[in-house]
Design a protein around this motif. Structure first.
Motif, PDB file in Angstrom:
ATOM      1  N   UNK A   1       0.832  -1.216   0.000  1.00 25.56           N
ATOM      2  CA  UNK A   1       0.000   0.000   0.000  1.00 25.56           C
ATOM      3  C   UNK A   1       0.868   1.268   0.000  1.00 25.56           C
ATOM      4  N   UNK A   2       0.320   2.334  -0.549  1.00 21.03           N
ATOM      5  CA  UNK A   2       1.048   3.605  -0.654  1.00 21.03           C
ATOM      6  C   UNK A   2       1.538   4.115   0.694  1.00 21.03           C
ATOM      7  N   UNK A   3       0.687   4.018   1.721  1.00 19.04           N
ATOM      8  CA  UNK A   3       1.103   4.559   3.026  1.00 19.04           C
ATOM      9  C   UNK A   3       2.302   3.800   3.564  1.00 19.04           C
ATOM     10  N   UNK A   4       2.332   2.483   3.349  1.00 17.94           N
ATOM     11  CA  UNK A   4       3.458   1.678   3.803  1.00 17.94           C
ATOM     12  C   UNK A   4       4.705   2.013   2.995  1.00 17.94           C
ATOM     13  N   UNK A   5       4.569   2.135   1.687  1.00 15.22           N
ATOM     14  CA  UNK A   5       5.700   2.472   0.827  1.00 15.22           C
ATOM     15  C   UNK A   5       6.316   3.811   1.238  1.00 15.22           C
ATOM     16  N   UNK A   6       5.465   4.801   1.455  1.00 11.09           N
ATOM     17  CA  UNK A   6       5.943   6.129   1.859  1.00 11.09           C
ATOM     18  C   UNK A   6       6.623   6.068   3.221  1.00 11.09           C
ATOM     19  N   UNK A   7       6.019   5.354   4.164  1.00  8.18           N
ATOM     20  CA  UNK A   7       6.606   5.235   5.504  1.00  8.18           C
ATOM     21  C   UNK A   7       7.971   4.554   5.443  1.00  8.18           C
ATOM     22  N   UNK A   8       8.070   3.486   4.671  1.00  4.04           N
ATOM     23  CA  UNK A   8       9.348   2.773   4.555  1.00  4.04           C
ATOM     24  C   UNK A   8      10.421   3.663   3.934  1.00  4.04           C
ATOM     25  N   UNK A   9      10.064   4.401   2.896  1.00  2.88           N
ATOM     26  CA  UNK A   9      11.027   5.306   2.258  1.00  2.88           C
ATOM     27  C   UNK A   9      11.489   6.394   3.229  1.00  2.88           C
ATOM     28  N   UNK A  10      10.546   6.980   3.961  1.00  5.13           N
ATOM     29  CA  UNK A  10      10.899   8.031   4.927  1.00  5.13           C
ATOM     30  C   UNK A  10      11.803   7.499   6.031  1.00  5.13           C
TER      31      UNK A  10
ATOM     32  N   UNK B   1      16.042  10.136  15.535  1.00  2.35           N
ATOM     33  CA  UNK B   1      16.367  10.371  16.941  1.00  2.35           C
ATOM     34  C   UNK B   1      15.105  10.103  17.762  1.00  2.35           C
ATOM     35  N   UNK B   2      15.100   9.057  18.581  1.00  2.43           N
ATOM     36  CA  UNK B   2      13.903   8.690  19.337  1.00  2.43           C
ATOM     37  C   UNK B   2      13.393   9.768  20.294  1.00  2.43           C
ATOM     38  N   UNK B   3      14.265  10.676  20.708  1.00  2.97           N
ATOM     39  CA  UNK B   3      13.864  11.682  21.687  1.00  2.97           C
ATOM     40  C   UNK B   3      13.375  12.984  21.063  1.00  2.97           C
ATOM     41  N   UNK B   4      13.346  13.059  19.750  1.00  2.00           N
ATOM     42  CA  UNK B   4      12.907  14.264  19.049  1.00  2.00           C
ATOM     43  C   UNK B   4      11.616  13.967  18.288  1.00  2.00           C
ATOM     44  N   UNK B   5      10.579  14.754  18.528  1.00  2.00           N
ATOM     45  CA  UNK B   5       9.278  14.499  17.901  1.00  2.00           C
ATOM     46  C   UNK B   5       9.287  14.660  16.382  1.00  2.00           C
ATOM     47  N   UNK B   6      10.258  15.380  15.838  1.00  2.00           N
ATOM     48  CA  UNK B   6      10.361  15.532  14.380  1.00  2.00           C
ATOM     49  C   UNK B   6      11.211  14.429  13.763  1.00  2.00           C
ATOM     50  N   UNK B   7      12.121  13.846  14.553  1.00  2.00           N
ATOM     51  CA  UNK B   7      13.058  12.869  14.016  1.00  2.00           C
ATOM     52  C   UNK B   7      12.850  11.461  14.550  1.00  2.00           C
ATOM     53  N   UNK B   8      11.762  11.234  15.262  1.00  2.00           N
ATOM     54  CA  UNK B   8      11.447   9.892  15.739  1.00  2.00           C
ATOM     55  C   UNK B   8      10.782   9.118  14.593  1.00  2.00           C
ATOM     56  N   UNK B   9      10.294   7.933  14.867  1.00  2.80           N
ATOM     57  CA  UNK B   9       9.659   7.124  13.819  1.00  2.80           C
ATOM     58  C   UNK B   9       8.464   7.846  13.216  1.00  2.80           C
ATOM     59  N   UNK B  10       7.532   8.293  14.038  1.00  5.28           N
ATOM     60  CA  UNK B  10       6.326   8.951  13.524  1.00  5.28           C
ATOM     61  C   UNK B  10       6.655  10.299  12.910  1.00  5.28           C
ATOM     62  N   UNK B  11       7.543  11.047  13.529  1.00  8.20           N
ATOM     63  CA  UNK B  11       7.942  12.336  12.964  1.00  8.20           C
ATOM     64  C   UNK B  11       8.475  12.178  11.549  1.00  8.20           C
ATOM     65  N   UNK B  12       9.271  11.145  11.323  1.00  8.50           N
ATOM     66  CA  UNK B  12       9.803  10.892   9.985  1.00  8.50           C
ATOM     67  C   UNK B  12       8.748  10.352   9.042  1.00  8.50           C
ATOM     68  N   UNK B  13       7.862   9.509   9.512  1.00  6.47           N
ATOM     69  CA  UNK B  13       6.770   9.009   8.667  1.00  6.47           C
ATOM     70  C   UNK B  13       5.927  10.175   8.173  1.00  6.47           C
TER      71      UNK B  13
ATOM     72  N   UNK C   1       9.238  -1.419  14.195  1.00  5.91           N
ATOM     73  CA  UNK C   1       8.255  -0.536  13.545  1.00  5.91           C
ATOM     74  C   UNK C   1       7.851  -1.099  12.193  1.00  5.91           C
ATOM     75  N   UNK C   2       8.807  -1.558  11.423  1.00  6.14           N
ATOM     76  CA  UNK C   2       8.494  -2.093  10.096  1.00  6.14           C
ATOM     77  C   UNK C   2       7.628  -3.340  10.213  1.00  6.14           C
ATOM     78  N   UNK C   3       7.910  -4.175  11.196  1.00  9.54           N
ATOM     79  CA  UNK C   3       7.058  -5.349  11.427  1.00  9.54           C
ATOM     80  C   UNK C   3       5.627  -4.906  11.735  1.00  9.54           C
ATOM     81  N   UNK C   4       5.470  -3.908  12.597  1.00 11.32           N
ATOM     82  CA  UNK C   4       4.148  -3.390  12.944  1.00 11.32           C
ATOM     83  C   UNK C   4       3.462  -2.770  11.728  1.00 11.32           C
ATOM     84  N   UNK C   5       4.176  -1.956  10.962  1.00  7.19           N
ATOM     85  CA  UNK C   5       3.585  -1.326   9.783  1.00  7.19           C
ATOM     86  C   UNK C   5       3.068  -2.380   8.798  1.00  7.19           C
TER      87      UNK C   5
END
Length: 150
Positions: free
Chosen positions: A5-14, A25-37, A118-122
């Protein structure tokens, strides 16, 4: 063949780009997993009162109940993704200065563990096989590989 799916492809690329460009960076809201997604934004942090919490606050509940999606993910999915990332990196969630954390949170090995979880969860969220599952590469049938790399 499974279509991603597109959302997964985009998340993986990001996430891939963030990992290799040093922007994870896990401690930064812009550079954590969700921030990057979400394209290195921190707007998602307003969905919960605590970084790493699985509990939506009032604003998060409003977005969830309205069916809003952020790069294809619901507010609850975003919180689940971030909590998974933080736990796999060795943090006690939600983040708090007194809670357990890894000695070097930006170490590539630590980040790789977080990304793998995260990738396993996505993949689970989109009902596709885990793209990081390499076990099939080593399966054999009558001394011949079952999977052939092109």
């Amino acid at each position: 063949m499974t279509t991603i799916p597109n959302r997964l492809q985009t998340a993986l690329e990001n996430l891939y780009n963030a990992f290799h460009n040093g922007n994870l960076n896990p401690e930064c809201c812009k550079q954590c997993a969700v921030g990057n997604i979400l394209g290195q934004t921190d707007s998602w942090k307003h969905l919960s009162d605590d970084h790493g919490s699985l509990k939506l606050n009032y604003l998060g509940m409003v977005h969830q109940n309205l069916g809003r999606k952020f790069n294809g993910y619901s507010p609850l999915e975003l919180l689940q993704i971030e909590a998974t990332f933080l736990k796999a990196c060795g943090f006690q969630v939600p983040l708090h200065h007194k809670n357990k954390k890894p000695n070097n949170p930006t170490d590539k090995a630590v980040l790789f563990e977080g990304l793998s979880a995260v990738i396993e969860l996505l993949c689970q969220l989109d009902n596709v096989p885990n793209v990081m599952d390499y076990k099939k590469l080593f399966e054999v049938e009558i001394d011949e590989p079952k999977c052939v790399l092109v």
